[in-house]
Design an enzyme around this catalytic site. Sequence first.
Site, PDB file in Angstrom:
ATOM      1  N   GLU A 140       0.824  -1.205   0.000  1.00 39.15           N
ATOM      2  CA  GLU A 140       0.000   0.000   0.000  1.00 39.15           C
ATOM      3  C   GLU A 140       0.858   1.255   0.000  1.00 39.15           C
ATOM      4  O   GLU A 140       0.579   2.216  -0.729  1.00 39.15           O
ATOM      5  CB  GLU A 140      -0.948  -0.001   1.210  1.00 39.15           C
ATOM      6  CG  GLU A 140      -2.081  -1.008   1.081  1.00 39.15           C
ATOM      7  CD  GLU A 140      -3.019  -0.992   2.270  1.00 39.15           C
ATOM      8  OE1 GLU A 140      -2.792  -0.194   3.209  1.00 39.15           O
ATOM      9  OE2 GLU A 140      -3.979  -1.786   2.280  1.00 39.15           O
ATOM     10  N   HIS A 174     -10.164   2.322  -0.569  1.00 42.80           N
ATOM     11  CA  HIS A 174     -10.805   1.545   0.489  1.00 42.80           C
ATOM     12  C   HIS A 174     -12.332   1.575   0.404  1.00 42.80           C
ATOM     13  O   HIS A 174     -13.000   0.849   1.143  1.00 42.80           O
ATOM     14  CB  HIS A 174     -10.365   2.063   1.861  1.00 42.80           C
ATOM     15  CG  HIS A 174      -8.958   1.682   2.225  1.00 42.80           C
ATOM     16  ND1 HIS A 174      -7.864   2.330   1.702  1.00 42.80           N
ATOM     17  CD2 HIS A 174      -8.470   0.726   3.048  1.00 42.80           C
ATOM     18  CE1 HIS A 174      -6.765   1.797   2.191  1.00 42.80           C
ATOM     19  NE2 HIS A 174      -7.094   0.826   3.002  1.00 42.80           N
TER      20      HIS A 174
END
Length: 288
Positions: A140, A174
């Site tokens: 990430e 997300h």
Amino acid sequence: MPTITAWLANLVCIGFTLIYVAGFYIFRIPGNRNDPPVILARMKAVTVASFVSASVVWYLVQAIEAEESAATVLGLTQPLEVSCLKPLLLTVILFLGPLSVMFFDQELPFQKCFSFKRDVKMNLLSLIGQRNYVVAPLTEEFVFRACIIAVLNQAHYSKNYLIFISPLYFGIAHLHHALDNYNKMGRTRQALQQALFSSLFQFAYTTLFGWYASYLFIRVGSLWPPVFCHSFCNVMGFPDLGGNHHRSTVQKLIIYGCFPLGIVLFVHNFGNLTQPPSAAAGGSMYWK
């Protein structure tokens, strides 16, 4: 010298986000997110996404004949020195409140309720531990921090833009959890409300963390500070101010005092513990 235009840079960053999220569905297999086959499939997906993103950055750097190498703009050339570890200490200070709770519960290392075999070896070496504390923070931060900032920087965006706007890609990535939660909770109106609230809350705190991690990446010029801090935050989880009713008055006073004290110490030491590496070590190409 050729340059990357603003629209192309943002288009590439959107592509990074889609590639990272799409992998969850391309490599998707039935099961719970904590089932070993599902974890392995997702780890494979984010690894592929990381390599694809790195290849795009390398190609763009070559195409515009940039002065710095792809490894440099991705924060991979800075040595792992003290300047890379100080931000981790700063993050630990921010969690002074939760750490005080663990202290009174005897859960810190070398305390009675802490077990290296259970809490470190078994947890870290498990698939869930590898996903939460190694693969997720590394991939990430590499894609949503290093790759995205590298591209936007080549389009000559300001430091403020790189710090405060670039993390929105991380937050948006997300939001796909809303669909998963909506399906799991029965696809009702209440499920939709709960899924949206959960995803918006996650979007908020991932964006807040993104501001911090982006600052660290730009300030230090290394991928490792945001990775280490991300991993530590995953270990600690979201701070919980409740659940202390059973404690003594003294413990409550100390715990509730440590939460604001951690924030004060974090702000006070922010400059000192986020110093860029020395000029002899190459400095930070982003902090000029």
